[in-house]
Design an enzyme around this catalytic site. Structure first.
Site, PDB file in Angstrom:
ATOM      1  CB  CYS A  56      55.757 -10.954  57.181  1.00  0.00           C
ATOM      2  SG  CYS A  56      56.204 -12.659  56.798  1.00  0.00           S
TER       3      CYS A  56
ATOM      4  CG  HIS B 178      53.801  -4.364  68.715  1.00  0.00           C
ATOM      5  ND1 HIS B 178      53.615  -5.608  69.252  1.00  0.00           N
ATOM      6  CD2 HIS B 178      55.114  -4.293  68.392  1.00  0.00           C
ATOM      7  CE1 HIS B 178      54.763  -6.252  69.274  1.00  0.00           C
ATOM      8  NE2 HIS B 178      55.686  -5.484  68.742  1.00  0.00           N
TER       9      HIS B 178
ATOM     10  CG  HIS C 273      46.951   1.165  42.301  1.00  0.00           C
ATOM     11  ND1 HIS C 273      46.558   0.484  41.165  1.00  0.00           N
ATOM     12  CD2 HIS C 273      47.170   2.449  41.926  1.00  0.00           C
ATOM     13  CE1 HIS C 273      46.551   1.325  40.145  1.00  0.00           C
ATOM     14  NE2 HIS C 273      46.913   2.522  40.577  1.00  0.00           N
TER      15      HIS C 273
ATOM     16  CG  HIS D  96      52.890  -9.930  53.604  1.00  0.00           C
ATOM     17  ND1 HIS D  96      54.144 -10.041  53.056  1.00  0.00           N
ATOM     18  CD2 HIS D  96      52.771 -10.954  54.480  1.00  0.00           C
ATOM     19  CE1 HIS D  96      54.751 -11.095  53.581  1.00  0.00           C
ATOM     20  NE2 HIS D  96      53.935 -11.664  54.445  1.00  0.00           N
TER      21      HIS D  96
ATOM     22  CG  HIS E 134      52.225 -17.863  40.153  1.00  0.00           C
ATOM     23  ND1 HIS E 134      52.986 -17.730  39.018  1.00  0.00           N
ATOM     24  CD2 HIS E 134      51.616 -19.074  40.074  1.00  0.00           C
ATOM     25  CE1 HIS E 134      52.856 -18.817  38.271  1.00  0.00           C
ATOM     26  NE2 HIS E 134      52.028 -19.646  38.889  1.00  0.00           N
TER      27      HIS E 134
ATOM     28  CG  ASN F 188      56.592 -14.870  52.854  1.00  0.00           C
ATOM     29  OD1 ASN F 188      57.339 -13.918  52.906  1.00  0.00           O
ATOM     30  ND2 ASN F 188      55.729 -15.148  53.821  1.00  0.00           N
TER      31      ASN F 188
END
Length: 389
Positions: free
Chosen positions: A188, A267, A351, A355, A384, A388
């Site tokens: 992701c 990482h 804002h 994810h 919603h 994903n």
């Protein structure tokens, strides 16, 4: 400059003549200083960081026929003999707690009974998503595909030959010197990695466009087994994708939606727990799937802390930086178990785009960053509506 201009305006013709004679007597010094100024200006122009603009983006909206309400999901799962009763009940509970709504989408191949998980079906899903995004993007921005110099595509689990980026080059007949990249297996985080790569490429290539296509392919990566940790992705991942147009042209500044300010990447792969927290593997019966570890949220929290440490000094007001630094020093000197101070990032950002990986991801970041319901509403509603992706 104002002083110099005011002095020059007072000079008489005789003064200019005297100035010319003075330059003649100091010709070598004048040439050296002029050359130094030219070299300095050239180095500054060539090495300065170029502004990167997000001109526009588009998201893929599948047809309504591909929507998968809870009941349809469970009815199809019951028709698949690979799942036992325990696995079916587990999926039902996860689905209800996932934060996904009744209008998310699955690829056409998974609507078939039995599911059609062939390479052809997976390519069809990839083409529908990528070309659907790009058609809309090029239409909205009026950019000719042949003006694209950099193309970055990320899809973790589906990496055919020819590559996904090659499929786009072939479809839109991109020019022969396009810099194309195909990122796989990066989970992701690949969307952020792709943007970072495109930004770096736009620092090298002048006055051009970059396109980033971010998606995941589900058709060949549905898990047909009974290992609980590998059933979770079935309940979270859905069809979707986006295409983003980036530019380093000054002329695009006025029409762009955003300008990139900072990118931070951390990482954690050197840590074994982090390395194994999202792992594609086969279960005891040889069924392939993606296993999600219980350590996933803890690892995500550690990565968040590392990012905050790097990002904080770049964006936070000085008062928050002092508190963060003081807590860090006290932790090192006096109490190693002291909790690190989490800065109030609401003082730096209007804002937050978290994810939409699952309800637990959003909950954890909302808690750790002390965000309000309003701050995370966009992410919750994205999860919603689309799942994903």
């Amino acid at each position: 400059m104002a002083v110099v201009i005011s002095e020059i305006s007072r000079l008489t013709p005789d003064d200019f003549h005297q100035l010319w004679l003075h330059l003649q007597y100091n010709l070598v010094s004048f040439i050296l200083l002029s050359a130094l100024a030219v070299v300095g200006c050239t180095v500054f122009v060539m090495t300065r960081s170029r502004s990167v603009y997000l001109v526009d983006y588009s998201c893929y909206l599948p047809p309504e026929s591909l929507q998968v309400p809870y009941k349809k999901f469970m009815d199809h799962s019951k028709l698949i003999e690979d799942f036992n009763d325990s696995s079916l009940e587990f999926q039902r509970k996860i689905l209800e707690r996932s934060g996904l709504g009744e209008e998310t989408y699955l690829p056409e191949g998974l609507h078939c009974v039995p599911p059609r998980t062939t390479m052809v079906a997976a390519r069809e899903e990839a083409e529908q998503v990528m070309f659907g995004c790009l058609d809309k993007l090029f239409q909205n921005t009026k950019v000719n595909p042949r003006d694209i110099s950099v193309l970055v595509v990320n899809c973790s689990l589906f990496n055919p030959t020819p590559s996904l980026s090659a499929m786009i080059v072939n479809k839109y007949k991109l020019r022969g010197n396009v810099k194309s990249f195909n990122l796989g297996g990066m989970g992701c985080s690949a969307g952020v990695i792709s943007i970072d790569l495109a930004k770096d490429m736009l620092q090298v290539h002048r006055k051009t466009y970059a396109v980033v296509v971010s998606t995941e392919n589900i058709t060949q990566n549905w898990y047909f087994g009974n290992k609980k940790a590998m059933l979770i992705p079935n309940c979270l991942f859905r069809v979707g994708g986006t295409a983003v147009l980036l530019s380093n042209k000054a002329s695009d500044r006025r029409r762009s939606k955003y300008m990139m300010v900072q990118t931070v990447r951390t990482h954690k792969g050197a840590n074994d727990k982090a390395f194994n927290c999202v792992y594609q593997e086969q279960d005891d019966n040889g069924k392939t799937g993606v296993s999600l570890s219980k350590d996933l949220m803890a690892i995500a929290g550690e990565a968040l802390k590392a990012n905050i440490t790097t990002l904080g000094p770049l964006v936070l007001p000085i008062s928050e930086q002092i508190l963060f630094f003081a807590t860090l020093v006290a932790k090192k000197l006096f109490n190693a178990k002291m909790k690190p101070y989490i800065p109030d990032f609401k003082l730096a950002f209007d804002h937050f785009c978290i994810h939409a990986g699952g309800r637990a991801v959003i909950d954890e970041l909302e808690k750790n960053l002390e965000l309000s319901v309003t701050h995370v509403e966009a992410s919750r509603m994205t999860l919603h509506r689309f799942g994903n992706t």
